[in-house]
Design an enzyme around this catalytic site. Structure first.
Site, PDB file in Angstrom:
ATOM      1  N   LYS A 125       0.810  -1.217   0.000  1.00 26.96           N
ATOM      2  CA  LYS A 125       0.000   0.000   0.000  1.00 26.96           C
ATOM      3  C   LYS A 125       0.851   1.278   0.000  1.00 26.96           C
ATOM      4  CE  LYS A 125      -3.732  -2.445   2.378  1.00 26.96           C
ATOM      5  NZ  LYS A 125      -3.005  -3.731   2.503  1.00 26.96           N
ATOM      6  N   LYS A 160      -8.428   1.227   6.195  1.00 28.72           N
ATOM      7  CA  LYS A 160      -7.828  -0.096   6.356  1.00 28.72           C
ATOM      8  C   LYS A 160      -6.426   0.026   6.958  1.00 28.72           C
ATOM      9  CE  LYS A 160      -6.849   0.013   1.370  1.00 28.72           C
ATOM     10  NZ  LYS A 160      -7.091  -0.664   0.080  1.00 28.72           N
ATOM     11  N   ARG A 210      -7.215  -8.379 -10.491  1.00 26.61           N
ATOM     12  CA  ARG A 210      -5.835  -8.763 -10.187  1.00 26.61           C
ATOM     13  C   ARG A 210      -5.113  -9.007 -11.514  1.00 26.61           C
ATOM     14  NH1 ARG A 210      -2.791 -11.168  -6.237  1.00 26.61           N
ATOM     15  NH2 ARG A 210      -3.505  -9.301  -5.103  1.00 26.61           N
ATOM     16  N   ARG A 224     -12.089 -10.115  -9.467  1.00 22.32           N
ATOM     17  CA  ARG A 224     -12.591 -10.649  -8.198  1.00 22.32           C
ATOM     18  C   ARG A 224     -13.797  -9.815  -7.774  1.00 22.32           C
ATOM     19  NH1 ARG A 224      -7.137 -10.070  -4.958  1.00 22.32           N
ATOM     20  NH2 ARG A 224      -7.365  -8.057  -5.999  1.00 22.32           N
ATOM     21  N   ARG A 232     -15.474  -5.842   0.108  1.00 23.47           N
ATOM     22  CA  ARG A 232     -14.170  -6.456  -0.097  1.00 23.47           C
ATOM     23  C   ARG A 232     -14.285  -7.579  -1.124  1.00 23.47           C
ATOM     24  NH1 ARG A 232     -12.849  -8.334   5.848  1.00 23.47           N
ATOM     25  NH2 ARG A 232     -14.959  -9.107   5.546  1.00 23.47           N
ATOM     26  N   ASP A 272      -3.528  -4.680  -8.098  1.00 22.27           N
ATOM     27  CA  ASP A 272      -4.984  -4.607  -7.964  1.00 22.27           C
ATOM     28  C   ASP A 272      -5.474  -3.311  -8.586  1.00 22.27           C
ATOM     29  OD1 ASP A 272      -4.851  -6.977  -6.574  1.00 22.27           O
ATOM     30  OD2 ASP A 272      -4.901  -6.037  -4.602  1.00 22.27           O
ATOM     31  N   GLU A 280      -3.181  -1.340  -5.259  1.00 21.58           N
ATOM     32  CA  GLU A 280      -2.091  -2.023  -4.557  1.00 21.58           C
ATOM     33  C   GLU A 280      -1.133  -2.645  -5.565  1.00 21.58           C
ATOM     34  OE1 GLU A 280      -3.031  -4.802  -1.464  1.00 21.58           O
ATOM     35  OE2 GLU A 280      -4.582  -3.529  -0.580  1.00 21.58           O
ATOM     36  N   ASN A 282       1.281  -5.820  -5.191  1.00 18.16           N
ATOM     37  CA  ASN A 282       1.595  -6.931  -4.291  1.00 18.16           C
ATOM     38  C   ASN A 282       2.885  -7.613  -4.704  1.00 18.16           C
ATOM     39  OD1 ASN A 282      -1.108  -7.250  -2.636  1.00 18.16           O
ATOM     40  ND2 ASN A 282      -1.682  -6.889  -4.771  1.00 18.16           N
TER      41      ASN A 282
END
Length: 315
Positions: A125, A160, A210, A224, A232, A272, A280, A282
């Protein structure tokens, strides 16, 4: 070319072989004739200039309830390995950070995937903040007044933990929700870390995409979709995977960040994207390989190992 591969990951017996990306990375390595070892991060040591791991030889197979065999314990000098896959799940805490420092002593002679120094410097993040034109309005702060001012400006927000994962601790606060003060009190009782607050993106109801980048190139994607009544989309909390194609905006995002990922030795990355916005990057233990295979038959683990083998041969 036979490689000796040590996989640093969580307990092998606990993985879901139907969805785990490390599992298929291991299967592909095994199919190429590479020799596998398994160890957990707690078995990693730095001793008198050497990086050691108490590990066991690993054999994998796609058989539910009987998916692995482990041999006898041995102490590996990881400098004698060809590749270390750093694949333990977050949280990205001091234990995780310490492991990156230790593994940095053997990289790149032993190729660590992903580059441990780059992983340490690229929390999901926070790394994205280096691409401000690609991300939604975002605040990272512990300052209550700043958080409230951000909410006053954008009304509908997501709050978050900065170093959370898997959708844990993610809250959607629509206009009129009176729980912000209580939520901030709760977070402050459990952590001294700042929070990340973002403008809520309604497009998340259509899915959180993703996209998997391998050595800086976008090679696959899934969408997703959140479960009914959820904001979420994480698979851990009931998100549903769907087939997805890359849009022009997706490609623009990937073309902007891809060269940076490649330069930093971040071979396997999952980003993401919600609507038009990157949320994000990852790099710690990305997932999604098996979901991509399910929808379009592409086995991205093959591409990852082709890159790893080429980079190892060049050392």
């Amino acid at each position: 070319m036979t490689l000796k591969v040590a996989i640093q990951m969580d307990p092998i017996e606990a993985i879901d072989i139907a969805g785990d990306s490390t599992f298929v990375l291991g299967l592909e390595a095994q199919a190429r004739g590479h020799v596998l070892y398994h160890y957990e991060p707690r078995h990693l040591s730095f001793r008198e200039g050497r990086v050691l791991a108490k590990a066991r030889p690993l054999t994998l197979r796609r058989k539910t309830g009987d998916h692995f065999d482990l041999g006898d314990w041995t102490t590996l000098d990881l400098s004698t390995m060809d590749v270390v896959l750093m694949r333990q799940d977050p949280p990205f805490d001091m234990a995780y950070i310490t492991a990156t420092h230790i593994l940095e002593h053997i990289h790149p002679k032993t190729l660590v995937v992903n580059n441990p120094a780059a992983v340490r410097n690229a929390p999901e993040k926070l790394f994205v903040t280096h691409f401000p034109d690609l991300m939604p309005p975002t605040l990272i702060s512990s300052d209550i007044a700043e958080i409230k001012d951000f909410r006053d400006q954008y009304k509908d927000i997501i709050v978050k933990p900065l170093f959370g994962n898997g959708g844990a601790g993610v809250f959607h606060l629509p206009p009129g929700d009176e729980n912000l003060n209580s939520l901030l009190e709760l977070f402050s009782q459990h952590s001294r870390e700042p929070l990340i607050v973002q403008k809520y993106l309604p497009a998340v109801r259509l899915g959180d995409k993703r996209i998997i980048l391998i050595d800086g190139e976008a090679l696959g994607a899934i969408n997703r979709v959140p479960a009914e009544g959820e904001s979420r989309s994480n698979m851990h909390v009931g998100g549903r995977a769907e087939k997805s194609l890359l849009t022009d905006r997706d490609r623009q995002i990937c073309e902007a960040i891809g060269p940076v990922l490649k330069e930093q030795g971040l071979i396997f990355v999952g980003i993401d994207v919600i609507g038009d916005w990157l949320t994000e990057i990852n790099v710690t233990s990305p997932t999604g390989l098996q979901e991509v295979t399910k929808f379009d038959g592409t086995q991205l683990e093959k591409d990852i190992w082709t890159v790893i083998e080429a980079k190892r041969a060049a050392v």
